[in-house]
Design a protein around this motif. Structure first.
Motif, PDB file in Angstrom:
ATOM      1  N   VAL A  57       0.841  -1.205   0.000  1.00  0.00           N
ATOM      2  CA  VAL A  57       0.000   0.000   0.000  1.00  0.00           C
ATOM      3  C   VAL A  57       0.871   1.247   0.000  1.00  0.00           C
ATOM      4  CG1 VAL A  57      -1.701   1.308   1.335  1.00  0.00           C
ATOM      5  CG2 VAL A  57      -1.960  -1.156   1.057  1.00  0.00           C
ATOM      6  N   GLY A  58       1.954   1.210   0.752  1.00  0.00           N
ATOM      7  CA  GLY A  58       2.904   2.313   0.737  1.00  0.00           C
ATOM      8  C   GLY A  58       2.550   3.470   1.650  1.00  0.00           C
ATOM      9  N   TRP A  59       1.305   3.568   2.040  1.00  0.00           N
ATOM     10  CA  TRP A  59       0.866   4.657   2.920  1.00  0.00           C
ATOM     11  C   TRP A  59       0.005   4.031   4.003  1.00  0.00           C
ATOM     12  CZ3 TRP A  59      -3.573   8.523   2.620  1.00  0.00           C
ATOM     13  CH2 TRP A  59      -3.278   9.667   3.374  1.00  0.00           C
ATOM     14  N   ALA A  66      -8.891  -1.955   2.566  1.00  0.00           N
ATOM     15  CA  ALA A  66      -9.306  -2.261   1.195  1.00  0.00           C
ATOM     16  C   ALA A  66      -8.444  -3.373   0.605  1.00  0.00           C
ATOM     17  CB  ALA A  66      -9.208  -1.005   0.332  1.00  0.00           C
ATOM     18  N   PHE A  67      -7.148  -3.311   0.843  1.00  0.00           N
ATOM     19  CA  PHE A  67      -6.241  -4.336   0.328  1.00  0.00           C
ATOM     20  C   PHE A  67      -6.522  -5.677   1.000  1.00  0.00           C
ATOM     21  CE2 PHE A  67      -2.438  -6.620  -0.649  1.00  0.00           C
ATOM     22  CZ  PHE A  67      -1.919  -6.047  -1.800  1.00  0.00           C
ATOM     23  N   ALA A  68      -6.671  -5.660   2.321  1.00  0.00           N
ATOM     24  CA  ALA A  68      -6.895  -6.899   3.070  1.00  0.00           C
ATOM     25  C   ALA A  68      -8.160  -7.610   2.612  1.00  0.00           C
ATOM     26  CB  ALA A  68      -6.971  -6.597   4.565  1.00  0.00           C
ATOM     27  N   HIS A  69      -9.176  -6.871   2.207  1.00  0.00           N
ATOM     28  CA  HIS A  69     -10.443  -7.472   1.800  1.00  0.00           C
ATOM     29  C   HIS A  69     -10.337  -8.224   0.474  1.00  0.00           C
ATOM     30  CE1 HIS A  69     -13.810  -6.395   4.549  1.00  0.00           C
ATOM     31  NE2 HIS A  69     -12.892  -5.581   5.034  1.00  0.00           N
ATOM     32  N   LYS A  71       4.711 -17.579  -1.310  1.00  0.00           N
ATOM     33  CA  LYS A  71       3.252 -17.644  -1.262  1.00  0.00           C
ATOM     34  C   LYS A  71       2.643 -16.335  -0.759  1.00  0.00           C
ATOM     35  CE  LYS A  71       3.053 -22.670  -0.732  1.00  0.00           C
ATOM     36  NZ  LYS A  71       2.659 -23.810   0.129  1.00  0.00           N
ATOM     37  N   VAL A  72       3.353 -15.681   0.171  1.00  0.00           N
ATOM     38  CA  VAL A  72       2.907 -14.355   0.620  1.00  0.00           C
ATOM     39  C   VAL A  72       2.872 -13.393  -0.557  1.00  0.00           C
ATOM     40  CG1 VAL A  72       3.551 -12.336   1.983  1.00  0.00           C
ATOM     41  CG2 VAL A  72       3.618 -14.608   3.029  1.00  0.00           C
ATOM     42  N   GLN A  73       3.932 -13.389  -1.364  1.00  0.00           N
ATOM     43  CA  GLN A  73       3.980 -12.485  -2.512  1.00  0.00           C
ATOM     44  C   GLN A  73       2.887 -12.812  -3.515  1.00  0.00           C
ATOM     45  OE1 GLN A  73       5.931  -9.688  -2.708  1.00  0.00           O
ATOM     46  NE2 GLN A  73       4.490  -9.306  -4.386  1.00  0.00           N
ATOM     47  N   ALA A  74       2.603 -14.110  -3.676  1.00  0.00           N
ATOM     48  CA  ALA A  74       1.514 -14.498  -4.586  1.00  0.00           C
ATOM     49  C   ALA A  74       0.183 -13.958  -4.077  1.00  0.00           C
ATOM     50  CB  ALA A  74       1.469 -16.020  -4.714  1.00  0.00           C
ATOM     51  N   ASN A  75      -0.037 -13.997  -2.772  1.00  0.00           N
ATOM     52  CA  ASN A  75      -1.256 -13.433  -2.196  1.00  0.00           C
ATOM     53  C   ASN A  75      -1.328 -11.926  -2.415  1.00  0.00           C
ATOM     54  OD1 ASN A  75      -2.306 -15.841  -1.339  1.00  0.00           O
ATOM     55  ND2 ASN A  75      -1.966 -15.503   0.855  1.00  0.00           N
ATOM     56  N   MET A  76      -0.181 -11.247  -2.278  1.00  0.00           N
ATOM     57  CA  MET A  76      -0.158  -9.794  -2.488  1.00  0.00           C
ATOM     58  C   MET A  76      -0.504  -9.457  -3.940  1.00  0.00           C
ATOM     59  SD  MET A  76       0.477  -8.661   0.506  1.00  0.00           S
ATOM     60  CE  MET A  76      -0.202 -10.182   1.211  1.00  0.00           C
ATOM     61  N   MET A  80      -3.728  -7.265  -5.136  1.00  0.00           N
ATOM     62  CA  MET A  80      -3.568  -6.025  -5.899  1.00  0.00           C
ATOM     63  C   MET A  80      -4.327  -6.105  -7.217  1.00  0.00           C
ATOM     64  SD  MET A  80      -2.198  -2.983  -5.796  1.00  0.00           S
ATOM     65  CE  MET A  80      -0.653  -2.888  -4.857  1.00  0.00           C
ATOM     66  N   ASP A  81      -4.238  -7.245  -7.897  1.00  0.00           N
ATOM     67  CA  ASP A  81      -4.974  -7.408  -9.162  1.00  0.00           C
ATOM     68  C   ASP A  81      -6.473  -7.230  -8.943  1.00  0.00           C
ATOM     69  OD1 ASP A  81      -2.630  -7.870 -10.519  1.00  0.00           O
ATOM     70  OD2 ASP A  81      -2.840 -10.053 -10.567  1.00  0.00           O
ATOM     71  N   ALA A  82      -6.996  -7.822  -7.866  1.00  0.00           N
ATOM     72  CA  ALA A  82      -8.430  -7.712  -7.588  1.00  0.00           C
ATOM     73  C   ALA A  82      -8.812  -6.278  -7.224  1.00  0.00           C
ATOM     74  CB  ALA A  82      -8.804  -8.667  -6.452  1.00  0.00           C
ATOM     75  N   LEU A  83      -7.943  -5.613  -6.480  1.00  0.00           N
ATOM     76  CA  LEU A  83      -8.238  -4.250  -6.038  1.00  0.00           C
ATOM     77  C   LEU A  83      -8.338  -3.281  -7.208  1.00  0.00           C
ATOM     78  CD1 LEU A  83      -8.612  -2.453  -3.515  1.00  0.00           C
ATOM     79  CD2 LEU A  83      -6.130  -2.147  -3.464  1.00  0.00           C
ATOM     80  N   LEU A  84      -7.619  -3.575  -8.291  1.00  0.00           N
ATOM     81  CA  LEU A  84      -7.572  -2.663  -9.441  1.00  0.00           C
ATOM     82  C   LEU A  84      -8.650  -2.954 -10.482  1.00  0.00           C
ATOM     83  CD1 LEU A  84      -3.704  -2.454  -9.943  1.00  0.00           C
ATOM     84  CD2 LEU A  84      -5.194  -0.824  -8.779  1.00  0.00           C
ATOM     85  N   LYS A  85      -9.513  -3.932 -10.214  1.00  0.00           N
ATOM     86  CA  LYS A  85     -10.576  -4.251 -11.167  1.00  0.00           C
ATOM     87  C   LYS A  85     -11.554  -3.078 -11.279  1.00  0.00           C
ATOM     88  CE  LYS A  85      -9.320  -8.558 -11.988  1.00  0.00           C
ATOM     89  NZ  LYS A  85      -8.784  -8.956 -13.304  1.00  0.00           N
ATOM     90  N   PRO A  86     -12.220  -2.940 -12.421  1.00  0.00           N
ATOM     91  CA  PRO A  86     -13.159  -1.819 -12.619  1.00  0.00           C
ATOM     92  C   PRO A  86     -14.244  -1.719 -11.561  1.00  0.00           C
ATOM     93  CG  PRO A  86     -12.693  -2.894 -14.717  1.00  0.00           C
ATOM     94  CD  PRO A  86     -12.047  -3.737 -13.653  1.00  0.00           C
ATOM     95  N   TYR A  87     -14.668  -2.851 -10.967  1.00  0.00           N
ATOM     96  CA  TYR A  87     -15.735  -2.784  -9.978  1.00  0.00           C
ATOM     97  C   TYR A  87     -15.294  -2.091  -8.686  1.00  0.00           C
ATOM     98  CZ  TYR A  87     -13.509  -7.132  -8.263  1.00  0.00           C
ATOM     99  OH  TYR A  87     -12.611  -8.082  -7.811  1.00  0.00           O
TER     100      TYR A  87
END
Length: 391
Positions: A250-252, A260-263, A275-280, A284-291
């Motif tokens: 998140v950086g901030w 939002a990221f955790a959800h 595996k942690v990085q794969a989860n991240m 992130m991919d899901a968070l950036l979806k149009p929805y």
């Protein structure tokens, strides 16, 4: 209900410091970027006021577009405050009612008649009653003052005068009723408004209190507590390795974006680095979806609503130019990227200062022309790069 006094991320240090400033006779300006937690701190102050010897009234003015509406919001805050002794509340109503016709029958809310008459006299009498209350000390917490002032400015010259008159009234009432403490917050730049309305002197009399992001340790505690309350996919835990990775991603360290990221984490908690990085990456991919536009589109909306029309184009151009660059752009590199021969270096610098104040960007070290300007929130940069909002 969460007892935030027992939480590391409950802003208890900040709450104690703010009440300490009140006790030292200071009125406070607590401005900062949106989603940092300013309103959260006000809510904690209202909850903890009694233990610090105060009654706090939180007044939300973002929806106000007339000065008398602020008076109404203050009266509503008194109405809604459950810890005010009944006798004190009765005395306050009586003092306000005495301005007009003390024996006339009141219809509707106890302050309703004031809205159609000389509301400033009613406000002055109400604050005098708070000032003279020997059993209680009062503090008024005004949330999003600049948004209210901007709504007045948007009306044109008459609105700017309204804003100036309101701020001068605010200054006069502060001086006349010194036992009443004040705190104002805002997530848009108040300095340009104060310059345009000639009320910088009013703001200069307030003690500036900078609200900082959560520490890394506080952010980790927040994320792990959040998981215990339950996350999507049946998740009930975030490992320490994941929590640290979320903070980095998140950086901030603002609770809103950490949550939002955790959800968007996959179902299974992981401790193995790969595996942690794969989860991240998946989150992130899901968070950036149009929805998820509602999470990030508010920043675009902020520009359209709160930046002057003639500056909105520059705001979008600057952010669109910086978004592809994870490490940001220096002032000179940005000037070249914009390719506008009429844009002066100092004009661009001032505009960047506004974007920093509002939380879009940061510069470290601040004020160093060789230091790049970067997006403050990493997911916002990626969203901006992907969707490229336009004027």
């Amino acid at each position: 209900m969460t007892d935030y006094t027992k939480k590391t991320y409950g802003r208890n240090k900040e709450v104690a410091e703010l009440f300490g400033l009140f006790k030292a006779g200071k009125d406070i300006s607590k401005h900062g970027p949106r989603r940092l937690g300013k309103t959260f701190v006000l809510d904690r102050m209202v909850e903890q006021a009694g233990s610090h010897g105060f009654i706090c009234l939180k007044v939300e003015v973002a929806g106000c577009n007339e000065p008398k509406m602020v008076f109404r919001q203050l009266c509503d805050a008194i109405d809604a405050h459950h810890s005010i002794p009944k006798r004190t509340f009765t005395l306050l109503k009586q003092r306000v009612a005495q301005v007009a016709s003390p024996r006339s029958e009141q219809v509707g809310q106890w302050y309703q008649h004031a809205l159609g008459l000389d509301w400033e006299s009613y406000l002055e009498r109400l604050l005098k009653a708070l000032h003279e209350d020997k059993k209680n000390q009062w503090a008024i917490l005004i949330d999003e003052l600049p948004i209210f002032l901007k709504a007045l400015h948007d009306k044109g010259e008459d609105g700017v005068k309204q804003a100036r008159d309101f701020m001068n009234l605010f200054s006069r009432l502060r001086s006349a009723q010194p036992r009443v403490r004040w705190l104002v917050t805002g997530s848009i730049g108040i300095t340009p408004l104060a310059h345009a309305g000639n009320y910088m002197g009013v703001m200069a009399k307030l003690h500036h209190y900078p609200l900082e992001p959560l520490t890394e340790a506080q952010a980790i505690d927040y994320l792990q507590d959040l998981a215990q309350q339950g996350l999507p996919h049946g998740r009930k835990a975030i490992t320490e390795q994941e929590a640290k990775a979320i903070v980095d991603a998140v950086g901030w360290r603002a609770a809103y974006y950490l949550e939002a990221f955790a959800h968007h984490l996959p179902a299974n908690p992981e401790s193995d680095p790969a595996k942690v990085q794969a989860n991240m990456n998946a989150a992130m991919d899901a968070l950036l979806k149009p929805y998820n536009k509602a999470r990030f589109g508010t920043w675009e909306e902020h520009i359209r609503k709160h930046h002057p029309v003639q500056q909105q184009g520059m705001s979008f151009e600057v952010l669109n130019a910086i978004a592809p660059h994870e490490t940001g752009l220096t002032l000179d590199a940005l000037l070249a990227a914009l390719g506008n021969p009429t844009l002066k270096r100092e004009t661009l610098r001032k505009h960047l200062m506004q974007l920093i104040e509002e939380g879009f960007l940061y510069q470290e070290p601040f004020g160093d022309d060789t230091a790049p300007y970067r997006f403050r929130i990493a997911p916002l940069r990626l969203w901006w790069k992907l969707h490229r909002p336009q004027e």
